[in-house]
Design a protein around this motif. Structure first.
Motif, PDB file in Angstrom:
ATOM      1  N   ILE A 148       0.824  -1.214   0.000  1.00 60.14           N
ATOM      2  CA  ILE A 148       0.000   0.000   0.000  1.00 60.14           C
ATOM      3  C   ILE A 148       0.861   1.267   0.000  1.00 60.14           C
ATOM      4  O   ILE A 148       0.404   2.342  -0.377  1.00 60.14           O
ATOM      5  CB  ILE A 148      -0.932  -0.002   1.246  1.00 60.14           C
ATOM      6  CG1 ILE A 148      -1.843  -1.235   1.203  1.00 60.14           C
ATOM      7  CG2 ILE A 148      -1.779   1.265   1.321  1.00 60.14           C
ATOM      8  CD1 ILE A 148      -2.657  -1.430   2.478  1.00 60.14           C
ATOM      9  N   ILE A 149       2.134   1.157   0.361  1.00 60.57           N
ATOM     10  CA  ILE A 149       2.968   2.328   0.635  1.00 60.57           C
ATOM     11  C   ILE A 149       3.250   3.205  -0.585  1.00 60.57           C
ATOM     12  O   ILE A 149       3.377   4.422  -0.457  1.00 60.57           O
ATOM     13  CB  ILE A 149       4.287   1.883   1.297  1.00 60.57           C
ATOM     14  CG1 ILE A 149       3.984   1.278   2.680  1.00 60.57           C
ATOM     15  CG2 ILE A 149       5.261   3.042   1.437  1.00 60.57           C
ATOM     16  CD1 ILE A 149       5.189   0.671   3.375  1.00 60.57           C
ATOM     17  N   THR A 150       3.368   2.616  -1.776  1.00 60.07           N
ATOM     18  CA  THR A 150       3.675   3.419  -2.962  1.00 60.07           C
ATOM     19  C   THR A 150       2.667   3.151  -4.080  1.00 60.07           C
ATOM     20  O   THR A 150       1.910   2.183  -4.039  1.00 60.07           O
ATOM     21  CB  THR A 150       5.086   3.100  -3.515  1.00 60.07           C
ATOM     22  OG1 THR A 150       5.097   1.758  -4.022  1.00 60.07           O
ATOM     23  CG2 THR A 150       6.155   3.253  -2.445  1.00 60.07           C
ATOM     24  N   LEU A 151       2.712   3.997  -5.073  1.00 62.33           N
ATOM     25  CA  LEU A 151       1.811   3.870  -6.226  1.00 62.33           C
ATOM     26  C   LEU A 151       1.971   2.522  -6.915  1.00 62.33           C
ATOM     27  O   LEU A 151       0.994   1.916  -7.368  1.00 62.33           O
ATOM     28  CB  LEU A 151       2.102   5.002  -7.224  1.00 62.33           C
ATOM     29  CG  LEU A 151       1.339   4.977  -8.553  1.00 62.33           C
ATOM     30  CD1 LEU A 151      -0.145   5.206  -8.320  1.00 62.33           C
ATOM     31  CD2 LEU A 151       1.893   6.014  -9.518  1.00 62.33           C
ATOM     32  N   PHE A 177       0.562   7.534  -1.324  1.00 61.63           N
ATOM     33  CA  PHE A 177      -0.029   6.389  -0.616  1.00 61.63           C
ATOM     34  C   PHE A 177       0.655   6.134   0.724  1.00 61.63           C
ATOM     35  O   PHE A 177       0.094   5.470   1.598  1.00 61.63           O
ATOM     36  CB  PHE A 177       0.054   5.131  -1.484  1.00 61.63           C
ATOM     37  CG  PHE A 177      -0.862   5.152  -2.668  1.00 61.63           C
ATOM     38  CD1 PHE A 177      -2.149   4.629  -2.586  1.00 61.63           C
ATOM     39  CD2 PHE A 177      -0.446   5.705  -3.873  1.00 61.63           C
ATOM     40  CE1 PHE A 177      -3.000   4.654  -3.684  1.00 61.63           C
ATOM     41  CE2 PHE A 177      -1.294   5.740  -4.970  1.00 61.63           C
ATOM     42  CZ  PHE A 177      -2.572   5.213  -4.869  1.00 61.63           C
ATOM     43  N   ALA A 178       1.878   6.627   0.879  1.00 61.25           N
ATOM     44  CA  ALA A 178       2.620   6.393   2.128  1.00 61.25           C
ATOM     45  C   ALA A 178       1.915   7.018   3.333  1.00 61.25           C
ATOM     46  O   ALA A 178       2.088   6.550   4.468  1.00 61.25           O
ATOM     47  CB  ALA A 178       4.037   6.941   2.013  1.00 61.25           C
ATOM     48  N   ALA A 185       1.174  -0.272   7.757  1.00 58.74           N
ATOM     49  CA  ALA A 185       2.261  -1.251   7.912  1.00 58.74           C
ATOM     50  C   ALA A 185       2.713  -1.308   9.366  1.00 58.74           C
ATOM     51  O   ALA A 185       2.937  -2.395   9.923  1.00 58.74           O
ATOM     52  CB  ALA A 185       3.432  -0.885   6.999  1.00 58.74           C
ATOM     53  N   ALA A 186       2.828  -0.131  10.000  1.00 59.26           N
ATOM     54  CA  ALA A 186       3.219  -0.082  11.410  1.00 59.26           C
ATOM     55  C   ALA A 186       2.164  -0.749  12.291  1.00 59.26           C
ATOM     56  O   ALA A 186       2.497  -1.492  13.231  1.00 59.26           O
ATOM     57  CB  ALA A 186       3.431   1.376  11.843  1.00 59.26           C
ATOM     58  N   PRO A 423      -9.521  10.604   5.863  1.00 60.39           N
ATOM     59  CA  PRO A 423     -10.183  11.916   5.780  1.00 60.39           C
ATOM     60  C   PRO A 423      -9.272  13.069   6.212  1.00 60.39           C
ATOM     61  O   PRO A 423      -9.482  14.213   5.786  1.00 60.39           O
ATOM     62  CB  PRO A 423     -11.369  11.781   6.749  1.00 60.39           C
ATOM     63  CG  PRO A 423     -11.588  10.311   6.884  1.00 60.39           C
ATOM     64  CD  PRO A 423     -10.231   9.707   6.801  1.00 60.39           C
ATOM     65  N   MET A 424      -8.268  12.778   7.041  1.00 54.52           N
ATOM     66  CA  MET A 424      -7.342  13.832   7.466  1.00 54.52           C
ATOM     67  C   MET A 424      -6.416  14.246   6.326  1.00 54.52           C
ATOM     68  O   MET A 424      -6.112  15.430   6.147  1.00 54.52           O
ATOM     69  CB  MET A 424      -6.497  13.332   8.656  1.00 54.52           C
ATOM     70  CG  MET A 424      -7.285  13.132   9.938  1.00 54.52           C
ATOM     71  SD  MET A 424      -6.281  12.346  11.231  1.00 54.52           S
ATOM     72  CE  MET A 424      -4.949  13.514  11.409  1.00 54.52           C
ATOM     73  N   VAL A 425      -5.954  13.269   5.546  1.00 57.24           N
ATOM     74  CA  VAL A 425      -5.009  13.542   4.452  1.00 57.24           C
ATOM     75  C   VAL A 425      -5.737  13.971   3.183  1.00 57.24           C
ATOM     76  O   VAL A 425      -5.276  14.850   2.455  1.00 57.24           O
ATOM     77  CB  VAL A 425      -4.142  12.296   4.174  1.00 57.24           C
ATOM     78  CG1 VAL A 425      -3.150  12.573   3.047  1.00 57.24           C
ATOM     79  CG2 VAL A 425      -3.406  11.860   5.440  1.00 57.24           C
ATOM     80  N   TRP A 426      -6.879  13.358   2.911  1.00 57.56           N
ATOM     81  CA  TRP A 426      -7.671  13.676   1.713  1.00 57.56           C
ATOM     82  C   TRP A 426      -9.071  14.117   2.171  1.00 57.56           C
ATOM     83  O   TRP A 426     -10.012  13.307   2.215  1.00 57.56           O
ATOM     84  CB  TRP A 426      -7.775  12.458   0.799  1.00 57.56           C
ATOM     85  CG  TRP A 426      -6.454  11.966   0.315  1.00 57.56           C
ATOM     86  CD1 TRP A 426      -5.749  12.419  -0.765  1.00 57.56           C
ATOM     87  CD2 TRP A 426      -5.630  10.931   0.899  1.00 57.56           C
ATOM     88  NE1 TRP A 426      -4.569  11.742  -0.881  1.00 57.56           N
ATOM     89  CE2 TRP A 426      -4.470  10.823   0.108  1.00 57.56           C
ATOM     90  CE3 TRP A 426      -5.796  10.090   2.008  1.00 57.56           C
ATOM     91  CZ2 TRP A 426      -3.457   9.907   0.409  1.00 57.56           C
ATOM     92  CZ3 TRP A 426      -4.784   9.178   2.303  1.00 57.56           C
ATOM     93  CH2 TRP A 426      -3.639   9.082   1.518  1.00 57.56           C
TER      94      TRP A 426
END
Length: 430
Positions: A148-151, A177-178, A185-186, A423-426
């Protein structure tokens, strides 16, 4: 019968074929695209425009780069070094294995990463008496969350970004996506260390019933590099870092697909990877599935089928539902589908619908599509949800219920983290 209704019938047939896989996924997708042209949902000359999409080129190039990582032994070398460095304590080994698995899965095939590390992890468990079940399930889950971390980490990410582009909206950036991938992941690592491992017994007696030696030899052979050449490994490492760096900089003069293609071409020209290996390393199912569904997505928009679904869903949800509630519903739907069908197919099916629903309630589609993409990678509850799950099935002597009891709580954790972070990031209303 209106074009919108005809398109919905066609989409329902595609969905049934995706779920049952009565015909191959790529064939279903391209048949859907062909039907869109024949039935007039899109102009005939645009039927296969998806194959000319820059994202298809990005897919192919990154498959070649990933193949080079495994064929030269670089991925195995990195994995073994990290695993050996963290030692054989249960928690330290689990954290190390999950961290390197997630990191490699962010830029390489998660299946290849799991295959490369599997014999190493099994070997350490055999000699130290640690539980194979605990370590192998942790590795499989880390492969899923790391993508999920990168495109380019997993196909649903690229599909969600491509769907935005098809709709004329700003696509997701390479490392965008990071923002959600790293927390997930964490959270996955913390979950397995604190709770997930407790679903399995301590020690290696849990795998006694399996033919461990034969299985380990089988996967060791599968993960073995074809060409363990330090010089070639160095070239691949430099090339991969350079490509990722250029992608991260998001240079207008050097788009993602061009940067990846240059890297892939140089590896072939320098004979670091054979042409035949480059061809065979490309996952053509993903290529054709993505390309076909781009046409289907366009047809849903042009015929009004997407809006029709959106209006019906919004009506069922109460007329003016909260964007967060809509996101939660679509996350759940995507997550349920991905347990039993390809995550690529799940994302391809739901992303156009997600855009239509978001537009119908006046919300920004980015958060909704990010939730769909993330959920499509949360295939933790079944052995068939994702290849890494299937890969550890036999060597770990797992049962279907093992995946259910350890995977469902992780899905709940992922759901909670996603509904807080996304929702916080987007923002729904930027």
């Amino acid at each position: 019968m209106s074009k919108a209704v005809q398109c919905l019938i066609m989409l329902a047939v595609v969905a049934i074929c995706f779920v049952t896989e009565i015909i191959p996924l790529a064939v279903t997708s391209m048949a859907g695209a062909t039907a869109c042209g024949v039935l007039g949902f899109v102009p005939v000359k645009a039927t296969y425009n998806g194959l000319a999409n820059s994202t298809v080129v990005l897919f192919a190039a990154m498959f070649v780069l990933s193949t080079a990582m495994f064929k030269t032994g670089l991925a195995q070398k990195v994995g073994i070094s990290v695993v050996n460095a963290v030692g054989s304590g249960e928690n330290s080994l689990m954290i190390g294995v999950m961290a390197i698995t997630a990191t490699l899965s962010a830029v390489c095939s998660n299946t290849g990463t799991a295959a490369a590390l599997l014999p190493v992890v099994v070997g350490i468990c055999e000699t130290s008496g640690l539980s194979k079940k605990r370590q192998l399930m942790a590795m499989a889950f880390a492969a899923g969350s790391g993508g999920i971390i990168t495109l380019i980490g997993t196909p649903p990410n690229i599909i969600a970004s491509g769907a935005l582009g098809t709709a004329g909206l700003k696509e997701f950036g390479f490392f965008e996506f990071a923002w959600i991938g790293v927390p997930l992941a964490a959270a996955t690592i913390a979950y397995m260390v604190l709770l997930g491992k407790r679903f399995f017994p301590e020690g290696n007696a849990d795998a006694a019933a399996s033919d461990a030696g034969a299985v380990d030899d089988e996967f060791a052979a599968e993960a073995k590099a074809d060409d363990d050449d330090p010089k070639k490994q160095a070239i691949v490492g430099i090339m991969m870092l350079a490509v990722v760096a250029v992608m991260a900089l998001n240079l207008k003069a050097l788009p993602l697909h061009v940067a990846a293609t240059i890297g892939a071409l140089l590896l072939v020209i320098l004979k670091v990877v054979k042409v035949t290996d480059a061809y065979s390393g490309i996952d053509w199912t993903t290529i054709f599935l993505f390309a076909g569904m781009m046409t289907v997505a366009s047809a849903m928009d042009k015929t009004g089928a997407g809006k029709l679904i959106a209006d019906q869903v919004v009506g069922v949800l109460g007329g003016s539902p909260s964007p967060l509630f809509v996101t939660a519903v679509l996350f759940t739907l995507s997550c349920v589908l991905t347990q039993f069908m390809s995550n690529t197919a799940s994302a391809a099916l739901l992303c156009p619908i997600g855009i239509s629903i978001a537009n119908s309630i006046g919300a920004d589609p980015h958060a909704v599509l990010m939730a769909i993409a993330v959920a499509a990678s949360c295939a933790y509850a079944t052995p068939v949800g994702t290849p890494p799950n299937t890969l550890v099935l036999t060597p770990g002597n797992f049962t279907f219920m093992d995946y259910m009891k350890s995977g469902i709580p992780l899905i709940i954790v992922s759901f909670a983290v996603s509904l807080v972070v996304i929702p916080m990031v987007w923002p729904f209303f930027p």
